[in-house]
Scaffold this motif. Structure first.
Motif, PDB file in Angstrom:
ATOM      1  N   LEU A 164      38.982  33.392  44.398  1.00 18.21           N
ATOM      2  CA  LEU A 164      37.634  33.739  43.947  1.00 18.21           C
ATOM      3  C   LEU A 164      37.387  35.246  44.077  1.00 18.21           C
ATOM      4  O   LEU A 164      36.797  35.871  43.183  1.00 18.21           O
ATOM      5  CB  LEU A 164      36.603  32.955  44.753  1.00 18.21           C
ATOM      6  CG  LEU A 164      36.572  31.439  44.493  1.00 18.21           C
ATOM      7  CD1 LEU A 164      35.747  30.728  45.564  1.00 18.21           C
ATOM      8  CD2 LEU A 164      36.016  31.130  43.105  1.00 18.21           C
ATOM      9  N   TYR A 165      37.839  35.819  45.168  1.00 16.45           N
ATOM     10  CA  TYR A 165      37.687  37.268  45.370  1.00 16.45           C
ATOM     11  C   TYR A 165      38.415  38.054  44.294  1.00 16.45           C
ATOM     12  O   TYR A 165      37.857  38.997  43.710  1.00 16.45           O
ATOM     13  CB  TYR A 165      38.215  37.636  46.758  1.00 16.45           C
ATOM     14  CG  TYR A 165      38.611  39.080  46.914  1.00 16.45           C
ATOM     15  CD1 TYR A 165      37.652  40.083  47.033  1.00 16.45           C
ATOM     16  CD2 TYR A 165      39.960  39.460  46.931  1.00 16.45           C
ATOM     17  CE1 TYR A 165      38.021  41.415  47.174  1.00 16.45           C
ATOM     18  CE2 TYR A 165      40.334  40.785  47.073  1.00 16.45           C
ATOM     19  CZ  TYR A 165      39.366  41.761  47.190  1.00 16.45           C
ATOM     20  OH  TYR A 165      39.726  43.076  47.317  1.00 16.45           O
ATOM     21  N   ARG A 200      36.693  37.819  40.890  1.00 15.60           N
ATOM     22  CA  ARG A 200      35.470  38.640  40.841  1.00 15.60           C
ATOM     23  C   ARG A 200      35.812  40.127  40.772  1.00 15.60           C
ATOM     24  O   ARG A 200      35.187  40.889  40.032  1.00 15.60           O
ATOM     25  CB  ARG A 200      34.621  38.379  42.082  1.00 15.60           C
ATOM     26  CG  ARG A 200      33.979  37.002  42.145  1.00 15.60           C
ATOM     27  CD  ARG A 200      33.326  36.812  43.494  1.00 15.60           C
ATOM     28  NE  ARG A 200      32.793  35.465  43.666  1.00 15.60           N
ATOM     29  CZ  ARG A 200      32.872  34.785  44.796  1.00 15.60           C
ATOM     30  NH1 ARG A 200      33.483  35.319  45.845  1.00 15.60           N
ATOM     31  NH2 ARG A 200      32.350  33.582  44.889  1.00 15.60           N
ATOM     32  N   LYS A 201      36.795  40.537  41.557  1.00 10.92           N
ATOM     33  CA  LYS A 201      37.136  41.956  41.627  1.00 10.92           C
ATOM     34  C   LYS A 201      37.635  42.479  40.284  1.00 10.92           C
ATOM     35  O   LYS A 201      37.245  43.573  39.851  1.00 10.92           O
ATOM     36  CB  LYS A 201      38.188  42.187  42.700  1.00 10.92           C
ATOM     37  CG  LYS A 201      38.666  43.645  42.780  1.00 10.92           C
ATOM     38  CD  LYS A 201      39.698  43.865  43.864  1.00 10.92           C
ATOM     39  CE  LYS A 201      40.183  45.313  43.871  1.00 10.92           C
ATOM     40  NZ  LYS A 201      41.165  45.575  44.948  1.00 10.92           N
ATOM     41  N   GLY A 241      37.563  40.836  37.205  1.00  6.21           N
ATOM     42  CA  GLY A 241      36.790  40.449  36.030  1.00  6.21           C
ATOM     43  C   GLY A 241      37.629  39.783  34.955  1.00  6.21           C
ATOM     44  O   GLY A 241      38.708  39.259  35.207  1.00  6.21           O
ATOM     45  N   ALA A 271      36.902  35.155  35.428  1.00  9.40           N
ATOM     46  CA  ALA A 271      35.905  35.472  36.444  1.00  9.40           C
ATOM     47  C   ALA A 271      34.515  34.984  36.023  1.00  9.40           C
ATOM     48  O   ALA A 271      34.262  34.730  34.842  1.00  9.40           O
ATOM     49  CB  ALA A 271      35.869  36.978  36.671  1.00  9.40           C
ATOM     50  N   ASP A 290      29.146  32.073  38.977  1.00 10.80           N
ATOM     51  CA  ASP A 290      29.757  32.298  40.279  1.00 10.80           C
ATOM     52  C   ASP A 290      29.486  31.111  41.198  1.00 10.80           C
ATOM     53  O   ASP A 290      30.388  30.598  41.878  1.00 10.80           O
ATOM     54  CB  ASP A 290      29.206  33.589  40.883  1.00 10.80           C
ATOM     55  CG  ASP A 290      29.957  34.023  42.133  1.00 10.80           C
ATOM     56  OD1 ASP A 290      31.183  33.788  42.211  1.00 10.80           O
ATOM     57  OD2 ASP A 290      29.318  34.593  43.022  1.00 10.80           O
TER      58      ASP A 290
END
Length: 219
Positions: free
Chosen positions: A81-82, A85-86, A88, A92, A99
């Protein structure tokens, strides 16, 4: 560069699959599970989850662990998940609601499906036929999976992926958990939408690349 500590025959497979999907370069350090070694504490033992060098990084002694720009993260679902998100992109979340939904499905996989799915993997996947005791444990685990699999089946019956028509990190997290129970044909055949979705996920080139590297590792 992102570093992944852990062999591919572990939950590191989720992170590696994601990296291949995103074309994200990484370095892999093949830390092996201590329980797979005869004497993990021997002086000539390979780097494993009992090794002091690894325990200094992860006191819990569990793989995978990632290192990324100074961040050390030791839970595979948190790592996927990190990273999504980081970096994109289509895997993501596009907004806060997505989210939350991606976390919902990832946590549902981990809490409601993974424990019993792992039991099926470890007992059902052995080379020899299961004993009567093991067979009863497998049957009980399969029965407990019916309720959560009905939830996933109902959700996927009207959409291609967990988030609709777009493959995302949530699909990777759920697919890698459900893979543990995939060999139980009597259970999985009851959920055709889940099976069709799982086959589509595993047909992706990034999954196949991860799977090939996993197969090349010692069992």
């Amino acid at each position: 560069m992102l570093t992944i500590h852990g062999v591919t025959r572990s939950r590191a497979s989720r992170i590696i699959w994601l990296c291949h999907e995103m074309e994200l370069p990484f370095r892999q350090i093949p830390v092996i599970q201590a329980y797979r070694l005869g004497d993990p504490d021997a002086t000539d033992a390979p780097l494993n989850t009992h090794s002091p060098a690894f325990l200094s990084l992860s006191p819990a002694g569990a793989i995978p662990v990632i290192e990324d720009d100074g961040l050390v993260l030791s839970e595979s679902l948190a790592a996927t998940l990190y990273l999504a998100r980081k970096h994109g992109g289509p895997l993501a979340p596009a907004d806060l609601a997505e989210d939350a939904l991606m976390m919902q499905w990832s946590f549902y996989a981990a809490t409601s499906i993974e424990p019993d799915a792992l039991t099926i993997l470890f007992l059902h996947g052995r080379a020899r036929p299961p004993s009567d005791e093991d067979g009863a444990i497998i049957a009980n685990s399969a029965e407990r999976l019916v309720r959560p699999l009905k939830v996933v089946e109902g959700h996927l019956s009207s959409r291609s992926y967990l988030m609709g028509d777009r493959f995302t990190v949530a699909d990777i997290n759920m697919a890698e958990v459900l893979r543990y129970a995939q060999g139980h044909g009597d259970l999985m055949s009851r959920f055709p939408a889940v099976m069709a979705w799982l086959e589509a996920c595993q047909a992706r080139p990034a999954f196949r690349k991860m799977w090939e590297s996993r197969a090349a590792e010692p069992e």
